[in-house]
Structure formats: structure tokens, C-alpha cells
Design an enzyme around this catalytic site. Structure first.
Site, PDB file in Angstrom:
ATOM      1  N   CYS A 276     -21.121 -26.812  31.319  1.00 16.87           N
ATOM      2  CA  CYS A 276     -20.298 -25.099  30.611  1.00 16.87           C
ATOM      3  C   CYS A 276     -22.533 -24.837  30.930  1.00 16.87           C
ATOM      4  O   CYS A 276     -21.933 -23.371  30.910  1.00 16.87           O
ATOM      5  CB  CYS A 276     -20.313 -25.643  28.712  1.00 16.87           C
ATOM      6  SG  CYS A 276     -20.973 -24.655  27.546  1.00 16.87           S
TER       7      CYS A 276
ATOM      8  N   CYS B 292     -18.759 -29.850  20.882  1.00 19.41           N
ATOM      9  CA  CYS B 292     -18.377 -29.029  20.803  1.00 19.41           C
ATOM     10  C   CYS B 292     -17.799 -29.018  20.181  1.00 19.41           C
ATOM     11  O   CYS B 292     -16.513 -27.955  18.734  1.00 19.41           O
ATOM     12  CB  CYS B 292     -19.207 -27.711  21.103  1.00 19.41           C
ATOM     13  SG  CYS B 292     -18.324 -27.168  22.711  1.00 19.41           S
TER      14      CYS B 292
END
Length: 365
Positions: free
Chosen positions: A102, A193
Site C-alpha cells: 500500500c 485495514c
């Protein structure tokens, strides 16, 4: 270079204080949150750091600071670059690290390009990292996040700001109180997440699995049954379903093709080195010190090591002390003291101490 900055805001205290500090320091700050969560959250629920509630908190902070705020749609890109490769890694029997991807492929690649489109000179985040003299260094040892930034392109470093990198967490919360930010006491998110709840349940929804044998490394005998080889990770001890009468066993190897999980004593998970690919260095290869430190998981300490071979996109190294559970798919991150040198994705561990001790396994796979 100007002082316009795109501040990545997650709705948490670290990114909120980062934006506040930048404004206090005279920067022209634009707040932005990257939207990753899908419209339909019935199947996969995102954690609090990546959710509509978090976006609401980030917008409240931006209003208090008097800065513009944008919600940027990265749903397709996040699925393609982060969630997809994460599932594919587990499907292949690896243990991928989505936070590394990410930061590398989204925050300091796509978001940096977006910042330039908006006329910004920098991207700022709430990472506990110090950027000085063109290099990245560890922040607060208890919160240091350089491990997740080894894939950062060298050319991006001059455009990266980490306003809270030199602070400790209690100091950040105190600043949030001083600025009157509603995120001052917001708890931290520790999980992946896009996985809320049990990771194995998440994987089971996306990977076709079937039960198979748990094979003992020493005897070659089946001593139990697993629920799907792709749902396990090297070094795992809990959740194997073995009776207490068995000797303590850890996952030593995952064989997806045979649908086997090989378990053995802790010593069989100790390795003397590793090979890594997808390498990114933050300096030239010839500038690497002869002796450096390597960290093979986020929560482990770096250990001294020596690089044995390095070619474009690949390196192999040997540890000066054995390491437990060197898992393919995880990151091998290189340091020299406090400075981040780069890293790579582990493709295989090297120099197994159990085999080197003259105790070869009966089950070789």
C-alpha cells in the site's frame, strides 16, 4: 520548491496532528483521504482507519484546521494492487504484507502523482519515520514504521514529509489536545485495514481450500488434519488442532500443490539466511555496507547480516544469528543503524539449522 502539501488523512490522531503541524509551520495544506472501502460492505468490512466513519472524522479535522478536504476514489486501484495480490500470495502458500504494498504502490506512487496534479510539492503522512539528508531513518522505536517504506522509490523521498516522525505517541496525543482535534483519544487500529475479524475466515471466502494432512517433519507420519494449506503461515503454533499429548509443533513448510502442512520442532523453523526478490534499494548497490542489519518481520528486531550476492532485483544474505520463521512473502528490510537502506520480498529461507545439525527430516516433500 514551494510549500504546498497534500496531507494524507486517515481519520486517526497521527495524520490529524501531521496536518495541524504543517499548517502551523506555514505550509499550504490540502487534506485528502483515499477511499478504499466498497459501496457494499456486507462481505468485506474495512477497519476503522479505512471506513466512512474515518472519512467523517478526517473531514471534521480539516474543518477545524480550516483546510480543504478531498475524498479520493482509489477503490479499483486498491483492489487491483493490494487486495488481489494479498489473496494471490496466500493462495500460493506465502505470507504477504499488504501494508508494504500500500505504501509503495499507492501512497507514495499514485497519491504522489495526484499531489503533483494538484500543484503540491509534497505528500505528508502520519508515519513515525524521519526524513533527513535525503534518507529515511527510524522514528520512535516503539512506533517506528520504516519497515513498511522499504519499497519507496528513491526519487520520491525529497517529496515526502513526516511531521510526527520525531515524536512519541503520547506527545502526538498531547498535540491533538492542544489543537482541539476530535481524534486526540481515538484508539489505534492494529489489524489489516480490509480484514475485520478473523483472517482465516476472510481468506476462506476468497480461496478454495480443502482439508489435508498435517505431516510431522521428523517421522513423516500424519499427526492431524488442517483445514486448508493456504490458511497457515510458517512459524504458526496455535490453531493446528493437535492434541496436548503431542510435542510442541510449529508450521515448518506449506506445500500447496500437495495440500500438505509440515510441522516440526521450533528448531526446524530456524534459518541462517534468505533470498529476496522485487528488491528496492535507497542507495546504490556498491554503497551497501559490508555488514548491515536485516528485519524479517515487523515485530522482530533487526539482526546483523552480510549480503552474499546482489543482482538487479535480487539479493541473498546470511544472518549472524539464526532467525525464526523466515516466511516467503514477508519483507526482508535492510538497515545500517537507524537508516533504512531498502529491502525485498522473501522468496525462500536459506541454511536450515535443523538439517545442518545432522538431523535430516524424514519428510522432505
Amino acid at each position: 520548491m514551494g510549500k504546498r502539501v497534500l496531507a494524507a488523512m486517515s481519520g486517526g490522531v497521527d495524520s490529524s496532528v501531521s496536518a495541524a503541524l504543517l499548517k502551523e509551520q506555514g505550509y499550504e495544506v490540502i487534506g485528502a483521504m483515499m477511499r478504499f472501502w466498497p459501496d457494499n460492505k456486507q462481505e468485506d468490512c474495512f477497519e476503522t482507519c479505512c471506513s466512512p466513519d474515518a472519512a467523517y472524522e478526517a473531514r471534521r479535522v480539516a474543518d477545524i484546521l480550516g483546510i480543504p478536504f478531498y475524498l479520493l476514489d482509489y477503490r479499483e486501484e486498491f483492489q487491483e494492487k493490494i487486495i488481489g495480490p494479498f489473496i494471490a500470495g496466500y493462495r500460493a502458500g506465502q505470507t504477504p504484507n499488504p501494508c508494504v504494498n500500500c505504501n509503495t504502490r499507492v501512497k507514495f506512487d499514485s497519491l504522489l502523482r495526484k499531489a503533483r496534479m494538484l500543484g503540491c510539492d509534497y505528500v505528508a503522512t502520519g508515519h513515525y519515520v524521519i526524513n533527513r539528508e535525503g534518507g529515511l531513518y527510524r522514528g520512535d522505536p516503539r512506533k517506528d514504521q520504516t519497515y513498511f517504506l522499504w519499497g519507496t522509490p528513491k526519487e520520491a523521498i525529497p517529496h515526502m514529509l513526516f511531521p510526527v516522525g520525531h515524536l512519541e505517541k503520547p506527545q502526538v496525543r498531547a498535540l491533538a489536545e492542544r489543537f482541539g482535534l476530535p481524534t486526540a483519544k481515538k484508539p489505534e487500529s492494529q489489524n489489516i485495514c480490509f480484514v475485520q475479524g478473523d483472517l482465516r475466515e476472510f481468506l476462506a471466502r476468497h480461496i478454495e481450500t480443502r482439508p489435508g494432512p498435517l505431516i510431522d517433519l521428523e517421522t513423516g507420519a500424519q499427526i492431524g488434519e488442517h483445514s486448508g494449506a493456504q490458511l497457515y503461515t510458517v512459524g504458526q503454533r496455535k490453531g493446528l488442532g493437535l492434541w496436548k499429548s503431542h510435542l510442541e509443533r510449529y508450521v515448518v513448510r506449506i506445500d500447496v500443490a500437495r495440500n500438505e502442512v509440515v510441522v516440526g520442532p521450533r528448531e526446524a523453523c530456524m534459518w541462517g539466511g534468505l533470498e529476496a526478490q522485487e528488491v528496492n534499494l535507497l542507495l546504490e548497490p556498491e554503497e551497501l555496507p559490508e555488514r548491515l542489519e536485516v528485519q524479517v518481520r515487523y515485530r522482530t528486531r533487526p539482526v546483523p547480516a552480510r549480503v552474499e550476492e546482489i543482482t538487479p532485483g535480487r539479493f541473498s544474505l546470511r544472518f549472524e544469528e539464526p532467525q525464526f520463521a523466515v516466511a516467503p512473502g514477508q519483507s526482508a528490510v535492510l538497515y545500517h543503524g537507524e537508516r533504512l537502506l531498502g529491502g525485498g520480498v522473501i522468496v525462500r529461507p536459506l541454511y536450515n539449522l535443523w538439517e545442518a545439525s545432522g538431523r535430516p527430516p524424514r519428510h522432505l516433500g
